[in-house]
Structures are given as C-alpha cells and as structure tokens.
Design a protein around this motif. Sequence first.
Motif, PDB file in Angstrom:
ATOM      1  N   ARG A  21      28.022 -16.275   6.593  1.00 11.64           N
ATOM      2  CA  ARG A  21      29.464 -16.523   6.587  1.00 11.64           C
ATOM      3  C   ARG A  21      30.217 -15.322   7.187  1.00 11.64           C
ATOM      4  O   ARG A  21      31.132 -15.492   8.005  1.00 11.64           O
ATOM      5  N   GLU A 183      28.430 -24.811  -2.449  1.00 12.66           N
ATOM      6  CA  GLU A 183      29.211 -25.824  -1.725  1.00 12.66           C
ATOM      7  C   GLU A 183      30.320 -25.175  -0.908  1.00 12.66           C
ATOM      8  O   GLU A 183      30.564 -25.560   0.251  1.00 12.66           O
ATOM      9  N   PHE A 184      30.984 -24.205  -1.476  1.00  9.53           N
ATOM     10  CA  PHE A 184      32.064 -23.500  -0.766  1.00  9.53           C
ATOM     11  C   PHE A 184      31.522 -22.814   0.477  1.00  9.53           C
ATOM     12  O   PHE A 184      32.100 -22.917   1.567  1.00  9.53           O
ATOM     13  N   TYR A 185      30.402 -22.126   0.328  1.00 15.67           N
ATOM     14  CA  TYR A 185      29.804 -21.447   1.476  1.00 15.67           C
ATOM     15  C   TYR A 185      29.410 -22.438   2.567  1.00 15.67           C
ATOM     16  O   TYR A 185      29.641 -22.192   3.765  1.00 15.67           O
ATOM     17  N   GLN A 187      30.682 -25.288   3.291  1.00 17.53           N
ATOM     18  CA  GLN A 187      31.895 -25.733   3.987  1.00 17.53           C
ATOM     19  C   GLN A 187      32.353 -24.686   4.988  1.00 17.53           C
ATOM     20  O   GLN A 187      32.721 -25.009   6.125  1.00 17.53           O
ATOM     21  N   LYS A 188      32.338 -23.421   4.582  1.00 19.70           N
ATOM     22  CA  LYS A 188      32.756 -22.338   5.469  1.00 19.70           C
ATOM     23  C   LYS A 188      31.805 -22.192   6.659  1.00 19.70           C
ATOM     24  O   LYS A 188      32.239 -21.946   7.792  1.00 19.70           O
ATOM     25  N   ASP A 190      30.019 -24.553   7.995  1.00 19.29           N
ATOM     26  CA  ASP A 190      30.249 -25.691   8.873  1.00 19.29           C
ATOM     27  C   ASP A 190      31.475 -25.440   9.753  1.00 19.29           C
ATOM     28  O   ASP A 190      31.458 -25.723  10.949  1.00 19.29           O
ATOM     29  N   GLN A 191      32.515 -24.882   9.156  1.00 24.76           N
ATOM     30  CA  GLN A 191      33.727 -24.564   9.922  1.00 24.76           C
ATOM     31  C   GLN A 191      33.452 -23.474  10.953  1.00 24.76           C
ATOM     32  O   GLN A 191      34.043 -23.464  12.030  1.00 24.76           O
TER      33      GLN A 191
END
Length: 427
Positions: A21, A183-185, A187-188, A190-191
């Motif tokens: 990330r 889950e938060f990671y 999503q980041k 993927d962005q």
Amino acid sequence: MKSTFDVVVIGAGMAGLTAARALADAGKQVLLLEAGTRAGGRVWTVPGSDGGLPSELGAEFVHGKPEPTLRLAREAGVELLPISNRHVSKEGKAFRELPDPWQTFAELLERIQPRDEDTNARAFLAQNVGDPQIRERVRQLIEGFEAAPLSDVSIRSLASDAQSLAADDSQFRLRGGYGKLVEFYLQKLDQGEVELRLQSRVVLVKWQIHGPVELTVAGAASAICARACIVTAPLSVLQDTESIRFEPALRSFQGPLAQLGMGHAARVVLQFPRDFAAHAAPRNAFIHQPCALYEVYWSSENEHFVQWTAWAGGPKAKELAQESTEQRKRLAILSLGTLLGLPGATLEAALAGPVQHHDFSNDPHVRGAYSYCRTGGALAARALSAPIGGALFLAGEATDHDYPGTVAGAIASGTRAAQQALAVLDD
C-alpha cells in the motif's frame, strides 16, 4: 501477464499489505505475491452469519495502545472495543480471582540487573522463584502469551513485554474482527492498481547488491523481474533455506534468524446461543485451567450468541499440533465441557454453527503462531531490519524491535521496509 515491476512484495500478510500500500501510494508499480489462497496471513477473520459473532482464527487482541494498529484502525474506521483484563482460575467447582499476571511478572523481573547475563526463562525461574505457585503462574503466562517454551525464550525479552503491559494492561478487540483491516487494505491496493497474485509461491530469488531482482514462482513459465524486493515470509519459512532459496545466500541473516524462534498456539472457537450455560463460568474474564491441554478460555457475546475460545500456547500447542484437526476440535469441546461442568455431548448438541479452527503450526506457508526471542537474541530483529544493499528488504513481525510478535509489529515493519525501498528507488 506483466513480468517487470518496480517492487515485488513476497507475502500478503499484514506486513506485505502495508508495504504494498505504501509503495503504491508513492506511485510505484507493485506486484504482491502470496503463496496461500487468501490475503491476511496470520490475520484471519471468519465473518459471523445469521447474527453470529465473527471468529478470529489468528490474531484477536490489541494489547495496550500500539500506534501502528491504532492509526490503521482509525483510518479504516474500525472501532476498538475495550475488554476486561480480569483473570480467574477454576479450583474444583469454584472460580478464584487471580492477581494481575503482568504486574506480578514485572515485579519479579525487576531482579534482573543491567550487567546480568541473559538466560532462558526456565533457568531464571529456578534461580529466583521459590514459591511453586508463582512459578507455575509465570509458566502459564509465558507459554500462553508468548507461545514460547520456557527453556528457549530470553528472559530479557520477556522483561520488556512485562514492563510495558504492566504499565498499560488495556486490551481491545476490533469491531468486526481484524479482517476489517485486511479488507481496507485490499480496497486501497485495488485503487492503487497493485497486482495481487494468490497461490504464487516464490521458490527462488536471484539478486544483485544494487538490483535488479529475479523471482521464480513455483509452476510459472517465466521469471518476474523487479528493481527491488520486500520479503515478508514468516520467520519459520525464512529459517528453512529450502523454502525460498536466495542466490547468493543471505549469509549475514543466518545468525539473527537463528536467534529467534517461532512459537506455537492452538485455538478453537465454539459458538452457542447466548443463554447456554450462562452462569456456569465468568464471561468477562480469562479463565485459566492449567491441568487441561487447552489451559486458557475466554468468551465474547452479542444479543444472540456467546462464543467461547479454547487456547493453548507453547509446548501444549505443539503437542496438539500432532493431532488431527478433528481431534483438536473434539478435545476443545471436551475441555470446555469440563470448565462449564457439562458433558461434551451437551456442548455438541448446543453448538450454533461450525467449530472454527485453523492449524497454523502445520500450515506450510506459516508453520507457527508468532516469533519470540531466544537467549542472547536481543539485537536480532534490528539486524534483520537492515537493508541488503539496494535490492532486498525484510519485513514481518519478527523483524520489528518495538512490537515483536504482534500485528502492530507487522504493520510497522511493512512501513519501514517500504520506506527503505523508496529511498533506493527514488535516489
């Protein structure tokens, strides 16, 4: 499929996710390789269904207030729920309050003088503790919390843990489980267009002192190239030189790796209707039953269900690792039944969902629970956190000096390794 990147990160546990990330946020092209079938590593939350509680198969608690974990939880919008640090033991049919174990341990370790030679916990207890009850209580604490055998773990490393936890014994769970951070990671990532490849076990890393790095994945037709590589494989995998081969070999790391050990832990999670055996045992305490293979128990509950966790650490967990998965579950049900004063068949009939368990000790991608420091290994984590030229960087909880053996240590190490890599890439 693309085969050239700025950085390849090996391992999609919390250290690898953190590093990937940070690198993506800096605009780097990142490939994240994970040998297993999911991201998260030793963080694994099974969501609750039909109003049930989430089950933590790996990390569960936040001990104290470690800034890496608190910062990530704030960013992810995940609430920390305080829990009781009450400890009791079962004696006959009654439950007896126990004193704060960390305070007792910290006071005991005040006997260590700065010039004293480091020794293992078993030798220290034999020389300094005459009371067999206190010695047994400390044994339970070390093996249960540190997941380490007394004869191997450094007493100086334990002193650091004991002092910090005696100063702040607050504990928390994450609402929804640690999996919310994974889950938060994801999503980041993927962005940030990080490429994540699961079931991609790295078997060979060829490197040069200033890069590039060439990686071979088991079963892949072609190699992967990168300017740098961050390795976040668990300690036990790094200690096995045949799991991931490095060419040339990482000789400077062999000594520090040998000064750390991989602890073992076994947990089984059982869920029941909330009113099941409601008054059989305290639900706001850690319950110690040292005569059992699973010698610590705790519970959590919501408006519909109560969830009991049976836990073993250190040598008892290693013993349980020799049993089949079904036998470990069966033993946990019988052991919890003894605690609650009920037959195992009664517990089985009352279960409100599947028994949850993962055998991390025999998981080939993990091979244990979390690291501990061996006698004389106080500087090992710092040595492992040093870059290898401008090509290789190690991360993972075993490489973090401030929060070893914890999710916070994994997060901090991933941040550190990413910063080290960026310093080279942006030079």
